[in-house]
Scaffold this motif. Structure first.
Motif, PDB file in Angstrom:
ATOM      1  N   ILE A  81       1.048  -1.148  -0.036  1.00 71.26           N
ATOM      2  CA  ILE A  81      -0.110   0.003  -0.069  1.00 71.26           C
ATOM      3  C   ILE A  81       0.814   1.165  -0.110  1.00 71.26           C
ATOM      4  CG2 ILE A  81      -1.714   1.371   1.476  1.00 71.26           C
ATOM      5  CD1 ILE A  81      -3.037  -1.359   2.379  1.00 71.26           C
ATOM      6  N   SER A  82       2.012   1.188   0.888  1.00 67.08           N
ATOM      7  CA  SER A  82       3.008   2.258   0.741  1.00 67.08           C
ATOM      8  C   SER A  82       3.658   2.548  -0.431  1.00 67.08           C
ATOM      9  CB  SER A  82       3.849   2.178   2.124  1.00 67.08           C
ATOM     10  OG  SER A  82       3.365   1.814   3.321  1.00 67.08           O
ATOM     11  N   SER A  83       3.992   1.659  -1.034  1.00 63.05           N
ATOM     12  CA  SER A  83       4.463   1.827  -2.240  1.00 63.05           C
ATOM     13  C   SER A  83       3.400   2.269  -3.279  1.00 63.05           C
ATOM     14  CB  SER A  83       5.022   0.306  -2.770  1.00 63.05           C
ATOM     15  OG  SER A  83       5.433   0.294  -4.187  1.00 63.05           O
ATOM     16  N   TRP A  84       2.251   1.749  -3.211  1.00 64.34           N
ATOM     17  CA  TRP A  84       1.340   2.123  -4.270  1.00 64.34           C
ATOM     18  C   TRP A  84       0.875   3.568  -3.941  1.00 64.34           C
ATOM     19  CZ3 TRP A  84      -3.736   3.606  -3.155  1.00 64.34           C
ATOM     20  CH2 TRP A  84      -4.568   3.948  -4.233  1.00 64.34           C
ATOM     21  N   LEU A  85       0.878   4.110  -2.596  1.00 60.57           N
ATOM     22  CA  LEU A  85       0.692   5.237  -2.373  1.00 60.57           C
ATOM     23  C   LEU A  85       1.442   6.420  -2.977  1.00 60.57           C
ATOM     24  CD1 LEU A  85      -0.592   5.154   1.330  1.00 60.57           C
ATOM     25  CD2 LEU A  85      -1.916   5.606  -0.693  1.00 60.57           C
ATOM     26  N   SER A  86       2.870   6.116  -3.160  1.00 55.87           N
ATOM     27  CA  SER A  86       3.998   6.833  -3.378  1.00 55.87           C
ATOM     28  C   SER A  86       4.205   6.781  -5.050  1.00 55.87           C
ATOM     29  CB  SER A  86       5.171   6.805  -2.606  1.00 55.87           C
ATOM     30  OG  SER A  86       5.689   5.189  -2.975  1.00 55.87           O
ATOM     31  N   LYS A  87       3.837   5.538  -5.580  1.00 56.80           N
ATOM     32  CA  LYS A  87       4.345   5.348  -6.993  1.00 56.80           C
ATOM     33  C   LYS A  87       3.060   5.542  -8.044  1.00 56.80           C
ATOM     34  CE  LYS A  87       8.628   3.110  -5.482  1.00 56.80           C
ATOM     35  NZ  LYS A  87       9.412   1.851  -5.769  1.00 56.80           N
ATOM     36  N   SER A  88       1.979   4.998  -7.661  1.00 57.40           N
ATOM     37  CA  SER A  88       0.911   4.735  -8.728  1.00 57.40           C
ATOM     38  C   SER A  88       0.459   6.509  -9.047  1.00 57.40           C
ATOM     39  CB  SER A  88      -0.456   4.189  -7.920  1.00 57.40           C
ATOM     40  OG  SER A  88      -1.024   5.138  -6.905  1.00 57.40           O
ATOM     41  N   ALA A  89       0.198   6.213 -10.196  1.00 57.40           N
ATOM     42  CA  ALA A  89      -0.099   7.808 -10.766  1.00 57.40           C
ATOM     43  C   ALA A  89      -1.261   7.407 -11.995  1.00 57.40           C
ATOM     44  CB  ALA A  89       0.793   8.321 -11.806  1.00 57.40           C
ATOM     45  N   SER A  90      -2.465   8.577 -11.968  1.00 55.77           N
ATOM     46  CA  SER A  90      -3.467   8.606 -12.871  1.00 55.77           C
ATOM     47  C   SER A  90      -3.900   9.756 -12.886  1.00 55.77           C
ATOM     48  CB  SER A  90      -4.349   7.724 -12.530  1.00 55.77           C
ATOM     49  OG  SER A  90      -5.088   8.137 -11.094  1.00 55.77           O
ATOM     50  N   PRO A  91      -4.749  10.234 -13.831  1.00 53.88           N
ATOM     51  CA  PRO A  91      -5.265  11.671 -14.155  1.00 53.88           C
ATOM     52  C   PRO A  91      -5.883  12.312 -12.941  1.00 53.88           C
ATOM     53  CG  PRO A  91      -5.580  10.509 -15.973  1.00 53.88           C
ATOM     54  CD  PRO A  91      -5.213   9.440 -14.947  1.00 53.88           C
ATOM     55  N   SER A  92      -6.517  11.342 -11.994  1.00 54.02           N
ATOM     56  CA  SER A  92      -7.260  11.781 -10.980  1.00 54.02           C
ATOM     57  C   SER A  92      -6.428  11.739  -9.665  1.00 54.02           C
ATOM     58  CB  SER A  92      -8.501  10.821 -10.778  1.00 54.02           C
ATOM     59  OG  SER A  92      -7.808   9.313 -10.426  1.00 54.02           O
ATOM     60  N   ASP A  93      -5.268  11.668  -9.658  1.00 53.90           N
ATOM     61  CA  ASP A  93      -4.353  11.602  -8.658  1.00 53.90           C
ATOM     62  C   ASP A  93      -3.390  12.900  -8.406  1.00 53.90           C
ATOM     63  OD1 ASP A  93      -5.089   9.128  -8.088  1.00 53.90           O
ATOM     64  OD2 ASP A  93      -3.297   8.165  -9.017  1.00 53.90           O
ATOM     65  N   VAL A  94      -3.223  13.373  -7.327  1.00 51.71           N
ATOM     66  CA  VAL A  94      -2.596  14.258  -6.937  1.00 51.71           C
ATOM     67  C   VAL A  94      -1.189  13.990  -6.109  1.00 51.71           C
ATOM     68  CG1 VAL A  94      -3.700  14.933  -4.855  1.00 51.71           C
ATOM     69  CG2 VAL A  94      -2.451  16.774  -5.971  1.00 51.71           C
ATOM     70  N   GLN A  95      -0.134  14.534  -6.386  1.00 48.35           N
ATOM     71  CA  GLN A  95       1.133  14.158  -5.489  1.00 48.35           C
ATOM     72  C   GLN A  95       1.537  15.383  -4.412  1.00 48.35           C
ATOM     73  OE1 GLN A  95       4.918  14.121  -7.628  1.00 48.35           O
ATOM     74  NE2 GLN A  95       5.580  12.281  -6.556  1.00 48.35           N
ATOM     75  N   LEU A  96       1.436  14.801  -3.205  1.00 47.43           N
ATOM     76  CA  LEU A  96       1.742  15.453  -2.064  1.00 47.43           C
ATOM     77  C   LEU A  96       3.189  15.172  -1.373  1.00 47.43           C
ATOM     78  CD1 LEU A  96      -1.660  15.722  -0.489  1.00 47.43           C
ATOM     79  CD2 LEU A  96      -0.708  17.231  -2.259  1.00 47.43           C
ATOM     80  N   TYR A  97       3.704  16.075  -0.689  1.00 49.83           N
ATOM     81  CA  TYR A  97       5.176  15.795   0.031  1.00 49.83           C
ATOM     82  C   TYR A  97       4.624  16.069   1.539  1.00 49.83           C
ATOM     83  CZ  TYR A  97       7.615  15.741  -4.294  1.00 49.83           C
ATOM     84  OH  TYR A  97       8.318  15.310  -5.366  1.00 49.83           O
ATOM     85  N   ALA A  98       5.218  15.322   2.210  1.00 47.05           N
ATOM     86  CA  ALA A  98       5.196  14.984   3.845  1.00 47.05           C
ATOM     87  C   ALA A  98       6.607  15.014   4.261  1.00 47.05           C
ATOM     88  CB  ALA A  98       4.297  14.185   4.420  1.00 47.05           C
ATOM     89  N   GLY A  99       7.188  15.762   5.076  1.00 45.42           N
ATOM     90  CA  GLY A  99       8.603  15.520   5.377  1.00 45.42           C
ATOM     91  C   GLY A  99       9.577  15.317   4.200  1.00 45.42           C
ATOM     92  N   GLY A 100       9.348  15.492   3.044  1.00 49.13           N
ATOM     93  CA  GLY A 100      10.260  15.358   1.897  1.00 49.13           C
ATOM     94  C   GLY A 100       9.976  14.266   1.303  1.00 49.13           C
ATOM     95  N   VAL A 101       8.984  13.345   1.756  1.00 46.79           N
ATOM     96  CA  VAL A 101       8.543  12.023   1.140  1.00 46.79           C
ATOM     97  C   VAL A 101       7.266  12.274   0.142  1.00 46.79           C
ATOM     98  CG1 VAL A 101       7.901   9.833   1.356  1.00 46.79           C
ATOM     99  CG2 VAL A 101       9.641  10.880   2.998  1.00 46.79           C
ATOM    100  N   PRO A 102       7.381  11.812  -1.048  1.00 49.37           N
ATOM    101  CA  PRO A 102       6.151  12.307  -2.138  1.00 49.37           C
ATOM    102  C   PRO A 102       5.225  11.201  -1.740  1.00 49.37           C
ATOM    103  CG  PRO A 102       8.008  11.096  -3.311  1.00 49.37           C
ATOM    104  CD  PRO A 102       8.635  11.248  -2.039  1.00 49.37           C
ATOM    105  N   PHE A 103       3.948  11.459  -1.914  1.00 50.45           N
ATOM    106  CA  PHE A 103       2.643  10.919  -1.882  1.00 50.45           C
ATOM    107  C   PHE A 103       1.681  11.041  -3.040  1.00 50.45           C
ATOM    108  CE2 PHE A 103       4.538  10.477   2.337  1.00 50.45           C
ATOM    109  CZ  PHE A 103       4.101   9.191   3.078  1.00 50.45           C
ATOM    110  N   THR A 104       1.412   9.899  -3.685  1.00 49.58           N
ATOM    111  CA  THR A 104       0.590  10.153  -4.900  1.00 49.58           C
ATOM    112  C   THR A 104      -0.741   9.490  -4.418  1.00 49.58           C
ATOM    113  OG1 THR A 104       2.256   9.853  -6.430  1.00 49.58           O
ATOM    114  CG2 THR A 104      -0.041   9.601  -7.342  1.00 49.58           C
ATOM    115  N   LEU A 105      -2.092  10.419  -4.331  1.00 53.57           N
ATOM    116  CA  LEU A 105      -3.266   9.947  -3.960  1.00 53.57           C
ATOM    117  C   LEU A 105      -4.161  10.267  -4.496  1.00 53.57           C
ATOM    118  CD1 LEU A 105      -2.455  11.474  -0.145  1.00 53.57           C
ATOM    119  CD2 LEU A 105      -2.009   9.337  -0.890  1.00 53.57           C
ATOM    120  N   ASN A 106      -5.306   9.889  -4.286  1.00 53.70           N
ATOM    121  CA  ASN A 106      -6.661  10.198  -5.148  1.00 53.70           C
ATOM    122  C   ASN A 106      -7.215  11.493  -4.796  1.00 53.70           C
ATOM    123  OD1 ASN A 106      -9.526   9.819  -5.571  1.00 53.70           O
ATOM    124  ND2 ASN A 106      -8.647   8.260  -6.943  1.00 53.70           N
TER     125      ASN A 106
END
Length: 629
Positions: free
Chosen positions: A62-87
């Motif tokens: 799940i952690s890997s999916w949260l940070s690496k999956s990408a789609s048009p409906s996703d957005v990338q956020l950073y927390a403590g320098g770590v990127p997260f790709t979320l819906n």
């Protein structure tokens, strides 16, 4: 501003005992089940281990999916320098803040705006899992950061009924605040999000919970310092039995120590405890344990210390001095001296050092000479020990007397301090760098402390002898100046004999000592003569008493003879008296008997008789008056 305040919940002793018995019964059942079905239990453990492995793998996926999956409906956020790709839709459904930002900002603007989310990657990952519908594991360590992040992102009930803020605050209220240990751990986790936790009310809730429990049970802060020096075997057998009876239903539970908190969390808690009436001896115990853990134990003499660590220890020691209750006798004098030494080494503020000096001065009579041996620090030090510090402490001692008049307790304290200063003067006299002026100042302090105590000058003489022996380069005038405070008349015979043969003393002092010695010999001879005269006078008095005793013996014999004669006369008189009384009684009986017979005869003849009148009254015949004619 959103504020939350939570009340304290208590648990009855009866429920705890009942729960303990239920757990004990379940444990016995499990033991029987294990003995009978060991194979099934082993298989169950294997299944649990496999499930745990799958769960951890799923979590990593799940952690890997949260940070690496990408789609048009996703957005990338950073927390403590770590990127997260979320819906986007899932985030907007749970967070009002992210929903408004997704509408107003573009992808690049949103990325720049949310680059500094106030959370570490682990906490933000838990929020992302919650938004994507996964089960959330709330613990004591993450409940405060999760609450702060949920409040920051607007994950409130106005956005969703199943909101993260409500879940975390409910867990905080029901699971954390009722427990002392869990409250301290959760309070410790607020350090990284302190502004948000204060705004949300978590800090106030933790402090209130800790103080309430400390008021009800002050022993949670630790045992008082003086009780630590009591022998564990001082309790009698009855006390041991009573303690065992009280511990019958008590689990093996150790309270979490407040000393694990950082200074910025610990200081407001202790300050509030002082205001709320927690006993001073328990607050003092907690402060001493805190200083021991963060200052004393982590300090190594001669070790190079970083600037940050040195500053941290100095701030802790200054805070401990500020928070210490101003009650005399809560701490041993030796421990206060140790704190003062660390304050000097760490270059603490003058207020901190003066505070420790004043506390020591109030109970200086409990100190020992080695406690006053405070090393003098600095490259330009002139003496081995800090004499000025000792002078200030002694000054505080005499200023601390509660009454201006002389009392028995003050006299006892003055004698103890006078002896202490003499011992200290003897210790520092061997310092080769000790100047004459400084030694004289200390000697004046010793003499002043001994005023009105009728103490001898032997201690001062010993210190002067040591000082002159270590400073043989002094001139005759300097040696006389050193000895000017020595009162030879208060020296003992042994000290005078030693001083008369002491080559280090000035000639004038030796002559004065010999003169005093002659006076002492004269007084001794006079006492012997007076004693002989007193003995002779006593012998004369004894002889007179013997002669006087012989006269008294003769007088006693004469008195005994007279007493016997008097007793004989009294005996004869008593016999004569009894005889007279016996004769009177016999005559009275005969007369009474005669009277009784005569009265009986008169009654027979028709006479009226009484006890005092025996006249006979004859009845006369009545005659009619006409018959007289």
């Amino acid at each position: 501003m959103f504020q939350l305040h939570f009340p304290e919940f208590g648990i009855s002793v009866g429920l705890l005992q009942l729960g303990f018995l239920v757990l004990q019964s379940l444990y016995r059942c499990l033991v029987r089940l294990r003995n009978s079905t060991g194979i099934l239990l082993f298989q169950k453990m294997q299944i649990q281990r496999t499930y745990k492995t799958m769960t951890n793998r799923e979590s990593r996926d799940i952690s890997s999916w949260l940070s690496k999956s990408a789609s048009p409906s996703d957005v990338q956020l950073y927390a403590g320098g770590v990127p997260f790709t979320l819906n986007k839709e899932l985030l907007a459904a749970k967070s009002s803040m992210l929903a408004s930002l997704l509408k107003e900002k573009s992808q690049e603007g949103l990325l720049h705006f949310l680059r500094d989310i106030p959370a570490n990657p682990e906490t933000f990952e838990l929020v992302a899992r919650f938004c994507h519908g996964y089960e959330l594991q709330i613990s004591t360590e993450n409940v405060a950061p999760l609450s702060c992040l949920a409040h920051y992102l607007g994950m409130t009930e106005s956005r969703s009924r199943n909101n993260l803020l409500l879940k975390t605050l409910t867990h905080f209220k029901q699971k954390i605040l009722p427990s002392w240990n869990e409250t301290i751990k959760a309070f410790q986790s607020t350090e990284n999000v302190l502004p948000q936790a204060m705004e949300l009310g978590l800090v106030d809730a933790c402090i209130e919970s800790i103080i309430t429990k400390a008021i009800n049970n002050p022993r949670l802060l630790g045992d008082p310092i003086k009780k630590m020096f009591v022998d564990d075997h001082s309790e009698d057998e009855g006390d041991v039995h009573r303690q065992n009876a009280r511990r019958l239903f008590v689990l093996d539970w150790k309270p979490e120590d407040l000393t694990t908190l950082s200074l910025q969390l610990y200081e407001p808690v202790i300050h509030e405890m002082s205001q709320r009436g927690v006993p001073s001896e328990y607050i003092t115990a907690s402060l001493c344990n805190y200083a021991k853990k963060w200052v004393f134990s982590s300090f190594t003499e001669g070790e190079k210390m970083s600037i940050y660590r040195r500053k941290s220890q100095k701030e802790i020691l200054e805070a401990v001095e500020r928070l210490l209750p101003h009650v005399q006798g809560l701490l041993p004098c030796t421990l206060l001296f140790e704190m003062l030494r660390f304050a000097i080494v760490l270059e603490a503020s003058s207020d901190c050092r003066n505070g420790f000096e004043m506390r020591i001065g109030k109970q200086l009579d409990e100190a020992k000479a080695k406690d006053l041996l405070i090393p003098s620090l600095g490259y330009a030090r002139e003496v081995q020990y800090d004499i000025d510090c000792v002078k200030r402490i002694v000054k505080h001692f005499y200023e601390s007397f509660s009454a201006p008049r002389i009392s028995a307790s003050n006299i006892a304290k003055s004698i103890a301090v006078a002896e202490l200063i003499e011992e200290f003067l003897t210790e520092v006299a061997s310092d080769i760098d000790l100047k004459v002026e400084t030694f004289i100042t200390l000697a004046e302090m010793s003499v002043a402390a001994s005023l009105g105590t009728h103490r001898s000058s032997d201690g001062l003489y010993k210190a002067i002898d040591i000082y002159l022996n270590k400073h043989r380069h002094l001139t005759e005038s300097e040696r006389e100046e050193v000895c000017q405070l020595l009162d030879c008349q208060k020296m003992s015979i042994e000290a005078c004999e030693h001083a008369g043969n002491n080559e280090r003393l000035p000639l004038r002092v030796v002559v004065q000592v010999l003169f005093v010695r002659q006076l002492q010999l004269r007084d001794t001879i006079m006492k012997e003569v007076q004693g002989f005269s007193d003995d002779k006078a006593q012998d004369d008095e004894e002889e007179e008493e013997v002669e006087h005793g012989c006269g008294e013996e003769k007088m006693r014999i004469q008195m005994e003879k007279m007493s016997k004669k008097v007793m004989e006369l009294e005996r004869k008189c008593s016999i004569m008296k009894r005889e007279i009384e016996g004769g009177c009684r016999s005559n009275a009986g005969m007369e009474k008997k005669k009277i009784s017979l005569w009265g009986e005869m008169k009654r027979k003849f028709g006479c009226i008789s009484t006890m005092h009148n025996y006249n006979c009254q004859v009845k006369k015949k009545k005659v009619h008056p006409k018959s007289l004619v």
